[in-house]
Scaffold this motif. Structure first.
Motif, mmCIF file in Angstrom:
data_model
loop_
_atom_site.group_PDB
_atom_site.id
_atom_site.type_symbol
_atom_site.label_atom_id
_atom_site.label_comp_id
_atom_site.label_asym_id
_atom_site.label_seq_id
_atom_site.Cartn_x
_atom_site.Cartn_y
_atom_site.Cartn_z
ATOM 1 N N UNK A 49 -5.778 -2.620 19.739
ATOM 2 C CA UNK A 49 -6.753 -3.840 19.278
ATOM 3 C C UNK A 49 -8.128 -3.673 18.600
ATOM 4 N N UNK A 50 -8.055 -1.385 18.202
ATOM 5 C CA UNK A 50 -9.594 -1.759 17.557
ATOM 6 C C UNK A 50 -8.913 -1.508 16.510
ATOM 7 N N UNK A 51 -7.796 -0.930 16.510
ATOM 8 C CA UNK A 51 -7.257 -0.525 14.357
ATOM 9 C C UNK A 51 -7.645 -2.304 13.888
ATOM 10 N N UNK A 52 -7.020 -3.218 15.426
ATOM 11 C CA UNK A 52 -6.866 -5.181 14.324
ATOM 12 C C UNK A 52 -8.079 -5.273 13.622
ATOM 13 N N UNK A 53 -9.047 -5.222 14.923
ATOM 14 C CA UNK A 53 -10.182 -5.367 14.932
ATOM 15 C C UNK A 53 -11.129 -5.251 13.742
ATOM 16 N N UNK A 54 -11.230 -3.800 12.750
ATOM 17 C CA UNK A 54 -11.302 -2.820 12.149
ATOM 18 C C UNK A 54 -11.162 -3.724 11.064
ATOM 19 N N UNK A 55 -10.219 -3.515 10.662
ATOM 20 C CA UNK A 55 -8.577 -4.367 10.108
ATOM 21 C C UNK A 55 -9.130 -5.861 9.671
ATOM 22 N N UNK A 56 -9.566 -6.415 10.199
ATOM 23 C CA UNK A 56 -9.490 -7.685 10.066
ATOM 24 C C UNK A 56 -11.146 -7.873 9.052
ATOM 25 N N UNK A 57 -12.199 -7.231 10.169
ATOM 26 C CA UNK A 57 -13.357 -7.481 9.356
ATOM 27 C C UNK A 57 -13.643 -6.346 8.395
ATOM 28 N N UNK A 58 -12.591 -5.858 7.755
ATOM 29 C CA UNK A 58 -12.733 -5.126 6.775
ATOM 30 C C UNK A 58 -12.050 -5.925 5.587
ATOM 31 N N UNK A 59 -11.404 -6.762 6.143
ATOM 32 C CA UNK A 59 -10.373 -7.920 5.099
ATOM 33 C C UNK A 59 -12.013 -9.296 5.069
ATOM 34 N N UNK A 60 -12.317 -9.357 6.070
ATOM 35 C CA UNK A 60 -13.619 -10.194 5.811
ATOM 36 C C UNK A 60 -14.433 -9.550 5.111
ATOM 37 N N UNK A 61 -15.331 -8.605 4.927
ATOM 38 C CA UNK A 61 -15.503 -8.089 4.113
ATOM 39 C C UNK A 61 -15.567 -8.184 2.644
ATOM 40 N N UNK A 62 -13.902 -7.712 1.549
ATOM 41 C CA UNK A 62 -13.210 -7.453 1.484
ATOM 42 C C UNK A 62 -13.415 -9.347 0.122
ATOM 43 N N UNK A 63 -13.070 -10.475 1.596
ATOM 44 C CA UNK A 63 -13.101 -11.311 0.738
ATOM 45 C C UNK A 63 -14.221 -12.118 0.244
ATOM 46 N N UNK A 64 -15.883 -11.964 1.246
ATOM 47 C CA UNK A 64 -16.920 -11.704 0.070
ATOM 48 C C UNK A 64 -16.682 -11.480 -1.106
ATOM 49 N N UNK A 65 -16.355 -9.854 -1.508
ATOM 50 C CA UNK A 65 -16.705 -9.111 -2.603
ATOM 51 C C UNK A 65 -15.565 -10.370 -3.221
ATOM 52 N N UNK A 66 -14.588 -10.634 -3.586
ATOM 53 C CA UNK A 66 -13.699 -11.518 -3.768
ATOM 54 C C UNK A 66 -14.148 -12.589 -4.508
ATOM 55 N N UNK A 67 -14.865 -13.767 -3.389
ATOM 56 C CA UNK A 67 -15.547 -14.708 -4.348
ATOM 57 C C UNK A 67 -16.391 -14.024 -5.258
ATOM 58 N N UNK A 68 -17.460 -13.283 -5.029
ATOM 59 C CA UNK A 68 -18.437 -12.561 -6.126
ATOM 60 C C UNK A 68 -18.575 -12.424 -6.628
ATOM 61 N N UNK A 69 -16.726 -11.604 -7.074
ATOM 62 C CA UNK A 69 -16.371 -11.514 -8.468
ATOM 63 C C UNK A 69 -15.922 -12.363 -9.321
ATOM 64 N N UNK A 70 -15.405 -13.617 -7.941
ATOM 65 C CA UNK A 70 -14.961 -14.730 -9.442
ATOM 66 C C UNK A 70 -15.798 -15.321 -10.176
#
Length: 379
Positions: free
Chosen positions: A158-179
């Motif tokens: 669970x802890x790994x999955x949660x950290x991974x999901x949160x990282x994916x969300x932060x990366x998503x914000x950066x994807x939108x910013x870059x575009x």
């Protein structure tokens, strides 16, 4: 140019199955749809003309990781993007390379900045970040581009999955910013799809769906399934995601799957699918047909001169016999790989087109219940 638009035409009676139309600058896509995988800009063993004329593909996939390594962004930009490089004038979707990085578990390092990995070709080291992945997909020029995510393995604690999901969300914000900071290169709109993660934890999947939905993207993808979990678990989490992701946007279930997986996914409200199974299994002699599954290498087909698939409206499947196709495989003739790939891709595209017609006709649920058993038969 206009961005991607989705018209939801109808929903099936007694089901969440939908029929719709996705409009891109390279044409329309009638959903539900299966998308052949052309990882390095080529659907293996099948020409672009065959994809159009025999398979009736409306959209194909490319992959950021593989196209970045070969032929590289300089070549793609000099050609005018992947559409001009591979001469495909219909829509293209590119995967961000997140799954390929996931598959390189022994030779990668994940950190906040991005992922450091080694090339499977020559061992050279590279960094993929949300920014660089957006830049590469700008160079490729696909109509639909995917956010850079981390795909956790199954099972994950669970802890790994949660950290991974949160990282994916932060990366998503950066994807939108870059575009937002970089223009389209080729005069048409590229549309970013976020990817839901959260492994097999209901609260994480729910949180990820809600976060992705809040971005109001042109469409949304469900990732991190079909990575080893039981089928019923995949269906349960697909249903959960479809209940949360906005109904007015197309939903894409990544990397799925068998014909019966696709029918179940359609029933749950999925609009878009991709998988290497039809071409990979075809090259190994497994055919998906309108009567069931065939191992064309079996001796029983040696003197069967009936068409490869008499129920499929595809010229090669009607023109060539099972006996001839078996002969090609036994003789290691390359034509066998092409004919088997065309058969399987044509079947997948026929299957989603049939599903669409039954959704519109109002009898999808009853048709699906009977046809799932047909496509699972081993002949």
């Amino acid at each position: 140019m206009a961005s991607l638009h989705f018209d939801l035409e109808t929903t099936a009676a007694g089901s969440k199955a939908r029929a719709g139309v996705i409009t891109t600058d390279h044409g329309k896509i009638h959903t539900p749809i299966f998308m052949p995988v052309g990882t390095v800009g080529s659907v293996k063993a099948v020409t672009q003309q065959q994809l159009k004329q025999d398979v009736n593909a409306q959209i194909i996939l490319g992959n950021t990781y593989h196209l970045y390594l070969r032929p590289g962004t300089e070549v793609l930009e000099a050609a005018g993007g992947l559409h001009k490089f591979n001469r495909w004038d219909r829509p293209i979707l590119t995967d961000s390379g997140g799954y390929q990085v996931f598959s390189l578990a022994a030779n990668r390092k994940i950190k906040e900045e991005g992922v450091m990995f080694q090339s499977h070709i020559d061992g050279s080291r590279h960094l993929f970040s949300p920014e660089s992945v957006m830049d590469i997909q700008r160079s490729i020029g696909a109509d639909i581009i995917m956010a850079f995510d981390e795909c956790p393995p199954y099972p994950s604690d669970y802890n790994y999955a949660k950290k991974s999901m949160e990282l994916t969300h932060r990366w998503l914000d950066r994807c939108f910013d870059r575009l937002a900071d970089t223009p389209d290169k080729y005069g048409y709109t590229q549309n970013l799809f976020p990817i839901v993660q959260g492994s097999t934890y209901k609260d994480l999947r729910t949180a990820s769906c809600e976060y992705i939905a809040s971005k109001n993207a042109a469409g949304n993808a469900i990732g991190g399934l079909s990575v080893g979990e039981p089928e019923e678990m995949m269906y349960d989490f697909t249903a959960l995601c479809c209940d949360i992701l906005p109904k007015e946007k197309p939903r894409y279930l990544m990397g799925v799957g068998t014909p019966w997986n696709i029918l179940e996914g359609i029933d749950l409200g999925i609009d878009m699918f991709d998988c290497v199974m039809p071409t990979r299994n075809g090259r190994n002699g497994m055919l998906f047909t309108t009567q069931g599954v065939i191992n064309i290498r079996n001796k029983k087909w040696a003197s069967d001169f009936s068409p490869i698939d008499p129920g499929l409206p595809c010229e090669p499947s009607q023109y060539y016999s099972k006996a001839y196709l078996r002969h090609l495989f036994v003789a290691d003739e390359l034509l066998g790989l092409t004919l088997a790939s065309i058969q399987n891709l044509s079947f997948y595209l026929w299957l989603v087109a049939e599903a669409r017609q039954h959704i519109i006709a109002g009898d999808f649920k009853s048709w699906k219940a009977g046809f799932v058993e047909v496509v699972k038969q081993r002949l």
